[in-house]
Design a protein around this motif. Structure first.
Motif, mmCIF file in Angstrom:
data_model
loop_
_atom_site.group_PDB
_atom_site.id
_atom_site.type_symbol
_atom_site.label_atom_id
_atom_site.label_comp_id
_atom_site.label_asym_id
_atom_site.label_seq_id
_atom_site.Cartn_x
_atom_site.Cartn_y
_atom_site.Cartn_z
ATOM 1 N N ILE A 88 -54.303 -11.124 -43.821
ATOM 2 C CA ILE A 88 -54.450 -9.781 -43.053
ATOM 3 C C ILE A 88 -53.279 -8.809 -43.188
ATOM 4 N N VAL A 89 -52.167 -9.495 -43.277
ATOM 5 C CA VAL A 89 -50.623 -8.778 -43.531
ATOM 6 C C VAL A 89 -50.822 -7.986 -44.725
ATOM 7 N N ASP A 90 -51.154 -9.022 -45.813
ATOM 8 C CA ASP A 90 -51.220 -8.446 -47.089
ATOM 9 C C ASP A 90 -51.877 -7.038 -47.348
ATOM 10 N N ALA A 91 -53.178 -7.126 -46.600
ATOM 11 C CA ALA A 91 -54.050 -5.955 -46.645
ATOM 12 C C ALA A 91 -53.267 -4.733 -45.912
ATOM 13 N N GLU A 92 -52.764 -4.964 -44.993
ATOM 14 C CA GLU A 92 -52.414 -3.933 -44.255
ATOM 15 C C GLU A 92 -50.886 -3.188 -45.007
ATOM 16 N N LEU A 93 -50.323 -4.129 -45.474
ATOM 17 C CA LEU A 93 -48.972 -3.931 -46.530
ATOM 18 C C LEU A 93 -49.531 -2.860 -47.639
ATOM 19 N N SER A 94 -50.810 -3.313 -48.181
ATOM 20 C CA SER A 94 -51.413 -2.652 -49.520
ATOM 21 C C SER A 94 -51.503 -1.099 -48.853
#
Length: 418
Positions: free
Chosen positions: A212-218
């Motif tokens: 989830i964090v990686d998706a928001e970071l992208s």
């Protein structure tokens, strides 16, 4: 005799259900299933694939998986996809298309899964929609549990599983909203996006949190890059207009000096004409030059005003760009805070319901089962249909047929192969 047998089955059925409900109580929190434990889905017969080829609409569309495990795909013909993941299929199609069409990006997703079926001693036998990670007990719950009035069972266990799953789903939603909130706050405050698991502490699986964090970071990096690129472009335009204004101002200054000198020449020529020392034609030529220079000054002034106006407009757009980013983030933050408050209230209610279900199950007398529910799955293996005994926690595959039957306790169940 049939009435006595029915009464005994009903009593024993209740005993079976209560035991399972009590066994399910410890599943409340420590036994929550991890999404990372679910293996990558492998395509099966009856699935419908959505294949997108960027830059070529003719190769994009829906493709059902036939009984032989293939899809009919343009250019490539029959492509085998059985028992492959969508990533493997996308990579395969990309490689096969390369000799025909270069630089094509292929994305594959399962648009529709092959349906699953439940038959036997259930209230609502029939076809149901498949969901990856589904277990036998979930399908059993969708089928309404044991058939009435064959046996009346206590459904506390099934209700407990359903409530627990709903609580876990809301936990993931709340976690996702909290990560999104952190990303929007970073955009609002012009700071780097970082997320630390705080007091929410809903999901124990670090793989889910990281995903989830990686998706928001992208998304954060993408939006920041777009904003920076647009700001850089506007700043470049602004510098161009500043240079143009500087050039026009210098040109205007020089032309003003020339205009003043021409004015002096005209005055001198008029005095010479008055004395008879110069001709009228020379005076007229000087006046035409003076008028032409005046016109050039007016045009230069117009260009200067237009360049100044363009520079002001670009500066306004630069300020508006930053302001819009902040306003959008602030608006989304208000909506997220409201959604998170609603989710917390729903979770509190669900948690209370879970406690009540557990308490109700514990109050029921734990009699030894005299009748058991047996589950079996009919599944196609190597082109043949096989039936094997499973338990309520066994994962289902798309296209499976689950059979539910009641047997005497201790009676062994044998696997069938068709």
């Amino acid at each position: 005799m049939r009435s006595a047998l029915f009464a005994e089955r009903s009593r024993l059925g209740r005993s079976f259900s209560l035991k399972h409900a009590l066994l399910l109580i410890p599943l409340l929190f420590p036994m929550q299933a991890s999404a990372s434990d679910i293996p990558a889905y492998k395509v099966t017969v009856g699935d419908v694939l959505m294949i997108s080829v960027y830059g070529d609409n003719g190769l994009t569309g829906l493709f059902p998986v036939s009984v032989d495990g293939t899809i009919g795909y343009p250019i490539l013909g029959n492509v085998p996809v059985l028992d492959k993941t969508v990533d493997e299929i996308g990579a395969q199609i990309g490689r096969d298309l390369a000799p025909h069409l270069a630089n094509r990006s292929v994305a594959v997703a399962v648009k529709e899964y092959a349906p699953i079926f439940i038959i036997g001693d259930v209230q609502k036998p029939g076809k149901y929609e498949y969901r990856p990670g589904m277990i036998v007990l979930e399908l059993f719950s969708l089928g309404g549990g044991l058939r009435e009035p064959t046996v009346r069972t206590d459904m506390s266990g099934i209700q407990l599983i359903s409530a627990q799953q709903e609580y876990e789903d809301m936990s993931l939603q709340l976690l996702s909203q909290d990560v999104k909130r952190a990303r929007l706050e970073a955009e609002l405050n012009n700071t780097e996006f970082q997320y630390k698991i705080n007091e929410i502490g809903l999901t124990k699986d670090p793989a889910i949190v990281q995903k989830i964090v990686d998706a928001e970071l992208s998304l954060y990096n993408l939006r920041l890059s777009v904003t920076r690129d647009e700001k850089t472009n506007l700043e470049s335009q602004r510098q161009s207009f500043i240079q143009e204004i500087d050039t026009l101002e210098k040109s205007t200054s020089l032309r003003n000096e020339q205009f003043q000198l021409l004015g002096l020449d005209v005055n001198a020529s008029e005095e010479l004409v008055t004395r008879g020392a110069a001709s009228q034609s020379a005076l007229r030529e000087r006046k035409r030059e003076l008028l032409a220079m005046n016109q050039q000054l007016l045009e230069t002034s117009s260009f200067l005003a237009r360049a100044q106006q363009n520079k002001n407009e670009v500066e306004r757009r630069i300020l508006e760009l930053e302001s819009k980013r902040h306003n959008d983030a602030a608006t989304e933050l208000r909506e997220i805070e409201l959604d998170m408050a609603r989710l917390r209230r729903k979770m509190a209610f669900t948690l209370q319901m879970i406690g009540e279900i557990g308490a109700s199950a514990r109050r029921v007398s734990a009699l030894e089962d005299m009748i058991e529910t047996k589950f079996s799955v009919v599944r196609q293996v190597n082109g043949e249909y096989r039936e094997e005994t499973v338990n309520e926690h066994t994962r289902i595959q798309a296209g499976d047929v689950v059979r539910v039957s009641l047997v005497q306790a201790g009676r062994s169940a044998t696997a069938k192969v068709n």
